[in-house]
Design a protein around this motif. Structure first.
Motif, PDB file in Angstrom:
ATOM      1  N   GLY A 116     -19.142   7.224  11.702  1.00  0.00           N
ATOM      2  CA  GLY A 116     -17.781   7.165  11.508  1.00  0.00           C
ATOM      3  C   GLY A 116     -17.595   6.751   9.916  1.00  0.00           C
ATOM      4  N   ASP A 118     -15.219   6.354   6.432  1.00  0.00           N
ATOM      5  CA  ASP A 118     -13.849   6.304   5.719  1.00  0.00           C
ATOM      6  C   ASP A 118     -13.902   7.082   4.379  1.00  0.00           C
ATOM      7  OD1 ASP A 118     -11.818   5.543   3.993  1.00  0.00           O
ATOM      8  OD2 ASP A 118     -11.936   3.624   4.096  1.00  0.00           O
ATOM      9  N   VAL A 119     -13.252   8.227   4.877  1.00  0.00           N
ATOM     10  CA  VAL A 119     -13.422   9.351   4.095  1.00  0.00           C
ATOM     11  C   VAL A 119     -13.096   9.322   2.478  1.00  0.00           C
ATOM     12  CG1 VAL A 119     -12.507  12.032   3.691  1.00  0.00           C
ATOM     13  CG2 VAL A 119     -12.817  11.076   6.029  1.00  0.00           C
ATOM     14  N   LYS A 120     -12.132   8.494   2.313  1.00  0.00           N
ATOM     15  CA  LYS A 120     -11.790   8.032   0.845  1.00  0.00           C
ATOM     16  C   LYS A 120     -12.734   7.122   0.050  1.00  0.00           C
ATOM     17  CE  LYS A 120      -6.417   8.087   1.701  1.00  0.00           C
ATOM     18  NZ  LYS A 120      -6.679   8.620   3.200  1.00  0.00           N
ATOM     19  N   GLU A 122     -16.233   7.021   1.368  1.00  0.00           N
ATOM     20  CA  GLU A 122     -17.651   7.354   1.556  1.00  0.00           C
ATOM     21  C   GLU A 122     -18.201   8.178   0.391  1.00  0.00           C
ATOM     22  OE1 GLU A 122     -21.075   7.826   4.095  1.00  0.00           O
ATOM     23  OE2 GLU A 122     -19.233   6.417   4.080  1.00  0.00           O
ATOM     24  N   LEU A 137     -13.081  17.859   4.748  1.00  0.00           N
ATOM     25  CA  LEU A 137     -13.146  16.039   4.705  1.00  0.00           C
ATOM     26  C   LEU A 137     -11.436  15.650   4.724  1.00  0.00           C
ATOM     27  CD1 LEU A 137     -15.600  15.090   1.955  1.00  0.00           C
ATOM     28  CD2 LEU A 137     -15.742  14.780   4.188  1.00  0.00           C
ATOM     29  N   GLN A 138     -10.843  16.242   3.955  1.00  0.00           N
ATOM     30  CA  GLN A 138      -9.204  15.887   4.265  1.00  0.00           C
ATOM     31  C   GLN A 138      -8.709  15.976   5.743  1.00  0.00           C
ATOM     32  OE1 GLN A 138      -7.007  18.151   1.384  1.00  0.00           O
ATOM     33  NE2 GLN A 138      -7.945  17.049  -0.329  1.00  0.00           N
ATOM     34  N   LEU A 140     -10.759  16.262   8.322  1.00  0.00           N
ATOM     35  CA  LEU A 140     -11.361  15.087   9.108  1.00  0.00           C
ATOM     36  C   LEU A 140     -10.571  13.886   8.893  1.00  0.00           C
ATOM     37  CD1 LEU A 140     -14.261  14.431  10.656  1.00  0.00           C
ATOM     38  CD2 LEU A 140     -14.837  13.518   8.714  1.00  0.00           C
ATOM     39  N   ASP A 141     -10.020  13.451   8.060  1.00  0.00           N
ATOM     40  CA  ASP A 141      -9.200  12.196   7.893  1.00  0.00           C
ATOM     41  C   ASP A 141      -7.826  12.153   8.513  1.00  0.00           C
ATOM     42  OD1 ASP A 141      -8.767   9.745   6.945  1.00  0.00           O
ATOM     43  OD2 ASP A 141      -7.806  10.152   5.047  1.00  0.00           O
ATOM     44  N   GLN A 142      -7.364  13.400   8.451  1.00  0.00           N
ATOM     45  CA  GLN A 142      -5.790  13.643   8.915  1.00  0.00           C
ATOM     46  C   GLN A 142      -5.784  14.063  10.421  1.00  0.00           C
ATOM     47  OE1 GLN A 142      -4.278  16.373   5.876  1.00  0.00           O
ATOM     48  NE2 GLN A 142      -4.404  15.012   4.334  1.00  0.00           N
ATOM     49  N   SER A 205     -14.243  10.636  11.486  1.00  0.00           N
ATOM     50  CA  SER A 205     -13.417   9.681  10.745  1.00  0.00           C
ATOM     51  C   SER A 205     -13.427   8.224  11.276  1.00  0.00           C
ATOM     52  CB  SER A 205     -11.714  10.245  10.695  1.00  0.00           C
ATOM     53  OG  SER A 205     -11.280   9.919  11.918  1.00  0.00           O
ATOM     54  N   SER A 208     -11.279   7.604  14.149  1.00  0.00           N
ATOM     55  CA  SER A 208     -11.787   8.222  15.496  1.00  0.00           C
ATOM     56  C   SER A 208     -12.753   7.603  15.948  1.00  0.00           C
ATOM     57  CB  SER A 208     -11.889   9.639  15.415  1.00  0.00           C
ATOM     58  OG  SER A 208     -10.831  10.403  14.866  1.00  0.00           O
TER      59      SER A 208
END
Length: 412
Positions: A116, A118-120, A122, A137-138, A140-142, A205, A208
């Motif tokens: 898991g 943190d997309v912002k 990572e 990636l966006q 995956l975060d949203q 994410s 998740s």
């Protein structure tokens, strides 16, 4: 210094036909041996340098340099991160969740590592964003309950973008019974790093993945990126000394250190063996020149009677042997550079032709043949080969200088 006559006579002997075909054959073999030895050594060093480069830049760019984990149920990660960032070697930090589980698709089951992120943040500590489309990636975060999977793993499970899969995470209840957690996910995209991560890693994410912890706080932690990758053991120890009780550190040398050491050891051993091949080729130069000296005793005696000094006679055969080494080295360098530039494409083409993968990321660090030509290694190989060729001429040239004109001309 030697007079030009020694140089020109040495060149003449190197290209002249000899009465003995065996002498000519041995001279050709020694030259070819030098060429092959130099070429092989350049190719092998380039390939080993390629593995070394991929290990440092790709594999160590994907795995954490240092991970900080907690052994308690309650962790103050913002406070821990503020302590960690005070260390001058720490370039960036990002939270993560890492769990082991099973991925199920139809009747197929594969063990996986659930990661898991943190997309912002990572992208600050990893190069994984170089292998995934930004929009994925966006999403995956949203998009809740979405996942990104390694291509090799997706191929084994016959998964495609948009398919749904289930993950199962074994959990232990307070009564000691195993009560697995199931979660249904939708595949957004596949990533292909060409490393072992493609075989077993799936990305969620952080939002998740956190509900899957279920009382397992040690699965949550911080991932650190260092300015100097190879200072990780020292930095990990220093950071751990400043952290409160209940936190521990783990650096990349404990998970991938053996692999890096094996690459370095293989490079040294293979280089040593191929240097021995060059030494054998240089020994052939000795054999060839000894036979040339025997073949040219009459010519040597005539030169001595015409006033040539032992030093001039000696230099004739030094020039001849050096020319053999020089030609072999030059052709070896050219052949080695050509093979190094094309060996990756050659192996890839051969794999495609035979429909067989020679390098598989579940066995090797990467699933392709990396090549990194370094001019320092090329110069070292060429310089060593030529130096050994010059040294190989000393004994035969000394033998030639000791030839006595009267004895050599007695039976002419």
């Amino acid at each position: 210094m030697f007079k030009p006559c020694s140089f020109f006579i040495g060149l003449r002997y190197a290209g002249a036909k000899r009465r003995s075909q065996l002498v000519s054959f041995i001279s050709l073999v020694s030259m070819l041996g030098m060429t092959v030895g130099v070429a092989l050594l350049i190719v092998v060093l380039s390939v080993m340098n390629g593995f070394d480069k991929e290990m440092r830049e790709r594999i160590l760019g994907l795995v954490p340099h240092i991970t900080i984990s907690s052994h308690g149920e309650h962790s103050d990660w913002p406070a821990v991160e503020s302590i960690i960032r005070q260390h001058p070697q720490v370039a960036a930090a990002a939270p993560f969740v890492q769990l082991g589980g099973m991925l199920l698709h139809g009747t197929d089951v594969e063990s996986v590592m659930i990661y898991g992120i943190d997309v912002k943040r990572e992208a600050q500590v990893s190069i994984i964003d170089q292998f995934i489309q930004p929009q994925a990636l966006q999403q995956l975060d949203q998009q809740a309950d979405s996942v990104i999977i390694g291509r090799a793993l997706a191929q084994r499970l016959n998964l495609h973008s948009g398919d749904h899969v289930n993950i199962m995470i074994p959990q232990q209840s307070a009564q000691g019974k195993t009560q697995p957690i199931f979660k249904r996910l939708q595949l957004l995209e596949q990533f292909n790093t060409g490393t072992e991560l493609d075989q077993s890693v799936i990305l969620l994410s952080l939002a998740s993945a956190q509900p899957l912890l279920a009382g397992n706080p040690s699965a949550q932690g911080l991932r650190l990126l260092l300015h100097n990758t190879f200072s990780a053991p020292r930095v990990a120890w220093e950071i751990e000394q400043n952290l409160p009780y209940g936190y521990s550190s783990r650096d990349w040398t404990r998970s991938h250190g053996n692999l890096y050491s094996a690459i370095q050891l293989s490079k040294q051993l293979v280089g040593l063996m191929l240097f021995i091949i060059i030494a054998v080729a240089a020994f052939n130069v000795v054999s060839a020149l000894v036979m040339v000296v025997t073949d040219k005793q009459g010519d040597i005696a005539i030169l001595r009677t015409l006033g040539a000094s032992p030093r001039q006679v000696m230099m004739i055969f030094v020039v001849q042997g050096s020319l053999i080494g020089l030609v072999g080295t030059v052709f070896g360098v050219l052949l080695g550079l050509g093979l190094s530039a094309s060996v990756g494409d050659m192996v890839a083409g051969l794999e495609q032709l035979l429909q067989y993968q020679f390098l598989n990321s579940d066995v090797y660090p990467v699933d392709y043949l990396p090549v990194d030509m370094r001019w320092w290694d090329v110069s070292l190989v060429a310089g060593t080969a030529f130096t050994m060729s010059i040294l190989a001429t000393i004994y035969p040239a000394w033998r030639a200088a000791k030839v006595r004109p009267a004895e050599a001309l007695r039976y002419e």
